[in-house]
Write a protein that holds these residues in place. Sequence first.
Motif, short mmCIF file in Angstrom:
data_model
loop_
_atom_site.label_atom_id
_atom_site.label_comp_id
_atom_site.label_asym_id
_atom_site.label_seq_id
_atom_site.Cartn_x
_atom_site.Cartn_y
_atom_site.Cartn_z
N ARG A 1 35.01 -9.39 42.82
CA ARG A 1 33.68 -8.83 42.59
C ARG A 1 33.69 -7.88 41.38
N GLU B 1 31.14 -5.24 50.20
CA GLU B 1 30.06 -4.38 49.66
C GLU B 1 30.46 -2.91 49.77
N ASP B 2 31.04 -2.56 50.94
CA ASP B 2 31.47 -1.16 51.11
C ASP B 2 32.51 -0.77 50.06
N LEU C 1 30.73 -0.26 46.74
CA LEU C 1 29.97 1.00 46.78
C LEU C 1 30.91 2.19 46.63
N ALA D 1 21.57 -12.21 42.99
CA ALA D 1 22.74 -12.34 43.87
C ALA D 1 22.80 -13.71 44.53
N ARG E 1 21.68 -1.27 51.37
CA ARG E 1 23.14 -1.26 51.15
C ARG E 1 23.55 -2.45 50.27
N ARG E 2 23.01 -3.62 50.58
CA ARG E 2 23.41 -4.82 49.83
C ARG E 2 22.90 -4.77 48.39
N CYS E 3 21.65 -4.34 48.21
CA CYS E 3 21.12 -4.26 46.84
C CYS E 3 21.88 -3.20 46.04
N ALA F 1 24.90 -2.24 46.46
CA ALA F 1 26.24 -2.76 46.15
C ALA F 1 26.18 -3.75 44.98
N PHE F 2 25.13 -4.57 44.96
CA PHE F 2 25.02 -5.53 43.86
C PHE F 2 24.90 -4.80 42.53
#
Length: 474
Positions: free
Chosen positions: A29, A152-153, A156, A330, A344-346, A348-349
């Motif tokens: 990533r 993702e975590d 972040l 994504a 959280r997902r946005c 992280a992206f």
Amino acid sequence: MANALGRHVALIGFMGAGKSALGAAAAERLRRAFVDTDRAIEESHGPIPELFEVGEDRFRAVELEVARAALESSEPAVIALGGGAVTTPALRALLREHAVTVLVDVDVDTSWARAQGPGRPLAQDEARFRQLYEERRPLYEGSADARAEDVEDVVLAAGGVHVEVGALERLGDLLPERTVALVADAHVAGIYGPAVQVALGHRLVSTHELPQGEEAKALGPVGRLWSELRLGRDGLLAALGGGATTDAAGFAAATYLRGIDWAALPTTLVGQVDAAIGGKTALDLPEGKNLVGAFHWPVRTVIDPGALETLPERERRAGLSEVVKTGLLAGERLWELPVPELVRRCAAFKTGVCLRDPRELGERAILNLGHTFAHALEAGSGHAVAHGDAVALGLLAALRLSGLDEEVRTVEEILRPSPVPADRDRAWAALGRDKKQRRGKTRLVLLDAPGRPRPGVELPDDDVRRELDRLIAG
Ligand SMILES: NC(=O)c1ccc[n+]([C@@H]2O[C@H](COP(=O)([O-])OP(=O)(O)OC[C@H]3O[C@@H](n4cnc5c(N)ncnc54)[C@H](O)[C@@H]3O)[C@@H](O)[C@H]2O)c1
């Protein structure tokens, strides 16, 4: 340490936590090399059980040597460490110096189920295994800058971004132990100011207000803020509010005493999924938006999706356009997720894109999907159209030019954009100025497919103008 710009990301945790799989995924990533120290040890020194036969001390010495080589290497990587690595004090010191350290947590039953077997010398006896788990817990906790359950975590954490409902009330734990000046949007200060002040406690040395919304992004308010601040170089400026507040206060932090650390505490959906992430700060000039600014990555971005409960509908819509944009980039229907997970997902992206291209020299341009048209509509309407509505229309145009009919329908369904009144010639002229034009052709971000953005696409003017005209009413 707060973020992994120019630093390693190190994963720690007990045996069987999944550090290797997660580390490999995070490295992909972040487009970084991945080092699994256990594997590196086996490659250079032979099977781990054989090293343990010589003695655990021998193994720990080899592990330190291998980890040191990885952590002292100048090319930032993702490094997964063995379960017992944190028991070596010198290795903990190396982590503090060179890495953002992320704890991959696992409960002891799952860990035992995954770890037992011949390859792991310390997972042979269950009672001893459970004892080790308890012994090491405080070492993991003491060494970790953040915790992660999924990729993702990790991303972040690498960006210094923390997402948690209720986080504003836990700021005392989430911000570094420093003297803090709180800078808040005048309206948001009335809603969340008291809770934030309580959470910061004795660390808070001053509070400051910026005008509500876009008015904050001007030299007048920022000049007043510079004069009011009494922080030293070791102080921390915390910016509470939407993207306008984090842009303005972030810029004040970038310039005050030639740059002090700051933390972003975004309270709008736009701020939480976009504006507060990635280190771009800016002020507006009468000549145009965001014309003065600096790249200045916040040492922490603390995102509390609970703060969105008080957000007016218009502001929520503005954020939803950015969420749909992020989902399209994504290749995932992120807008369908419950709000905290969607945020959280946005987040992280965007963090991933910005860590890969912090200075916007390349890939970060994909975040402009739909925005070239949006800026043109804003200019053509004399800024009467709301930014979120302009982005929704811009996405429509970009997707039509990409030939993605299904995604056009998705945008129509979710964002319900409708053409807006605007001066067609002014909008077209603004689109030409939008710095993405080269050799008379307009350069746009399009999508080959959801999840496969293509920046820098050159299209004939006629095609682009036709799509722009379709977005304008009348
Ligand atoms: N730096 C970047 O990378 C980046 C990216 C995108 C946008 N931006 C900038 O962000 C700005 C837009 O940010 P925005 O959309 O967050 O708007 P904003 O900061 O102007 O806030 C919008 C309004 O919402 C109110 N508000 C904020 N949080 C609230 C809450 N929780 N409850 C109730 N009201 C609340 C504010 O008082 C304000 O009136 C623009 O200036 C844009 O240029 C910057």
